[in-house]
Scaffold this active site. Sequence first.
Site, PDB file in Angstrom:
ATOM      1  CE  LYS A 260      -3.969  -1.764   2.658  1.00 35.04           C
ATOM      2  NZ  LYS A 260      -5.071  -1.514   1.709  1.00 35.04           N
TER       3      LYS A 260
ATOM      4  NE  ARG B   5     -11.549  -9.273  -2.162  1.00 33.90           N
ATOM      5  CZ  ARG B   5     -11.879  -8.305  -3.003  1.00 33.90           C
ATOM      6  NH1 ARG B   5     -12.310  -8.597  -4.206  1.00 33.90           N
ATOM      7  NH2 ARG B   5     -11.787  -7.040  -2.630  1.00 33.90           N
TER       8      ARG B   5
HETATM    9  N1  BES Z   1      -8.241  -3.605   4.346  1.00 33.12           N
HETATM   10  C1  BES Z   1      -8.449  -3.137   3.034  1.00 33.12           C
HETATM   11  C2  BES Z   1      -9.749  -2.353   2.874  1.00 33.12           C
HETATM   12  C3  BES Z   1      -9.870  -1.054   3.625  1.00 33.12           C
HETATM   13  C4  BES Z   1      -9.650   0.148   2.987  1.00 33.12           C
HETATM   14  C5  BES Z   1     -10.300  -1.027   4.936  1.00 33.12           C
HETATM   15  C6  BES Z   1      -9.814   1.344   3.661  1.00 33.12           C
HETATM   16  C7  BES Z   1     -10.439   0.147   5.627  1.00 33.12           C
HETATM   17  C8  BES Z   1     -10.206   1.332   4.997  1.00 33.12           C
HETATM   18  C9  BES Z   1      -8.500  -4.316   2.054  1.00 33.12           C
HETATM   19  O1  BES Z   1      -7.764  -5.431   2.401  1.00 33.12           O
HETATM   20  C10 BES Z   1      -7.949  -3.811   0.768  1.00 33.12           C
HETATM   21  O2  BES Z   1      -6.826  -3.444   0.731  1.00 33.12           O
HETATM   22  N2  BES Z   1      -8.798  -3.784  -0.252  1.00 33.12           N
HETATM   23  C11 BES Z   1      -8.418  -3.312  -1.524  1.00 33.12           C
HETATM   24  C12 BES Z   1      -9.051  -4.223  -2.540  1.00 33.12           C
HETATM   25  C13 BES Z   1      -8.552  -4.010  -3.944  1.00 33.12           C
HETATM   26  C14 BES Z   1      -7.116  -4.473  -4.066  1.00 33.12           C
HETATM   27  C15 BES Z   1      -9.448  -4.794  -4.850  1.00 33.12           C
HETATM   28  C16 BES Z   1      -8.972  -1.895  -1.696  1.00 33.12           C
HETATM   29  O3  BES Z   1     -10.049  -1.613  -1.202  1.00 33.12           O
HETATM   30  O4  BES Z   1      -8.287  -1.087  -2.297  1.00 33.12           O
HETATM   31 ZN    ZN Z   2      -5.712  -5.340   1.748  1.00 32.91          ZN
END
Ligand code: BES
Ligand code: ZN
Length: 477
Positions: free
Chosen positions: A254, A328
């Site tokens: 990230k 997921r």
């Molecule tokens: N933990 C994150 C989602 C999240 C984002 C939680 C902001 C709380 C606040 C999740 O694991 C994630 O990173 N999701 C990605 C999915 C994408 C790669 C399809 C996202 O939301 O960007």
């Molecule tokens: Zn994630």
Amino acid sequence: MKVRYASEITGKKADALVFGVFEGLKDLMDKDAEQLKKLGFKGKVGETAVLPGEGNFKTIVYVGLGKKGEIDSEKVRIAAAKGIRTAKKSGAKRVVVDFPEVEKLGGKETKAVAEGIIIGSYKFSKYKKEEDGELKEIVVAGKKEFKKEFEKGKIFAEAVNFVRDLVNEPGNVITPEKLAEISEELAAKYGFECKVFDEEILEKEKMVGILTVGRGSKNPPRFIHLSYKPKKSEKRVVLVGKGVTFDSGGLNIKPEQFMKTMKSDKAGACAVLGIMKIIGELKPNIEVHALIPTVENMPDGRAYRPDDIIVYKNGVSVEVHSTDAEGRLILADALIYGSELEPDVMIDMATLTGACVVALGHYTSGLFTEDDRLANKLLKAVKETGEKMWRMPLDEDLKEDIKGAYADVQNVGKTRYGGAITAALFLQKFVDSKKVKSWAHIDIAGPAFLDSEWKYYTSGATGQPVRAVAETIIEGE
Ligand code: BES
Ligand code: ZN
Ligand code: ZN
């Protein structure tokens, strides 16, 4: 901080009296109303004014309840929270809270007073040298007949703060093993059964999602299964919570502005523990299972990678497109396991997608279910608890978006659009509709953790959606 309910407060001495009043200040003595008007105090919801007290109280904190005809539980929570915070700021240690008009309204509002006080005075201050005073004792005036409701409010609010404490702890303190330890402590306290799967058992149980995502971290993954089985049971409920103790994104790392606060990626798991705490206190006649897949998502030489293909116990194969869509992957194992328990209801909660925050904003959870009755129950519950939730579609047409090139499904949609929905559709693949009567997925990515103060919440973890889900599963038919 002790919070007590008392039907009699005459003669009770305190540093401050928190007194709730409606707009118009009609129920006050002329002299007080006069002074408050001079201060510009109108009695709007949560508005406060401090006047010197007399007799048993050193100061009086007046707090507004808004228009008399428009009062509801959420306004009571906000007013109770603001009143208590103002009393604390004024240096009070012992406080009496008197919402005389609210008391006339009923049990729900009395429960809300307890919740407002306890949720509203929470602070995650464990690692800070104390800056301001601590409240010692709060006595709330109210009718005897609502005592039970008040105690219920205390139980709910304490569970919420328990969840907030867990979520606010950073990733170096709460690891998957630590989360398992905390679950075992909770089980010991309330007499739940508790199973913790280490890597060896995870292999045996073919929990490939947890093992795969967990491989990049020095902190090993776990699967936790808590169960509460009363002698007489009316239904079987399975709760599933995403327990990513820190989400760095993995190899698809990230950017810094999104990695910060990812200690909160275990909020679903913590919410499930909070609900179990309420179950342990109230001991309802329902069987409840709490399932927590927990990992730390890290980049490493052993970490899983984009293009990896994993095959789940139920036969579904998954192509990894992003290691940041890890939630997921671990929830899938838990949903397969949960299906085997053949529950009447299965509810999972997870900080699953940024897309859900884009869709609904920071304050609202996304609710996905095909069961209208369950949806309506949850939506009715949040109306009362003030935890916002909005129903989203499990749109069949978007299934195409997660079809894999080399496997049955891919863990990310082909486009960014409808990202919260494609995540929910992915989860649905692992819920066995022949064995699970009703399933709901709640994406709590927005409201689980807030950057700034909101209503009676301080910034940080909120403990959502503990109260609404607990109400929903406990409430009879
Ligand atoms: N933990 C994150 C989602 C999240 C984002 C939680 C902001 C709380 C606040 C999740 O694991 C994630 O990173 N999701 C990605 C999915 C994408 C790669 C399809 C996202 O939301 O960007
Ligand atoms: Zn994630
Ligand atoms: Zn995540």
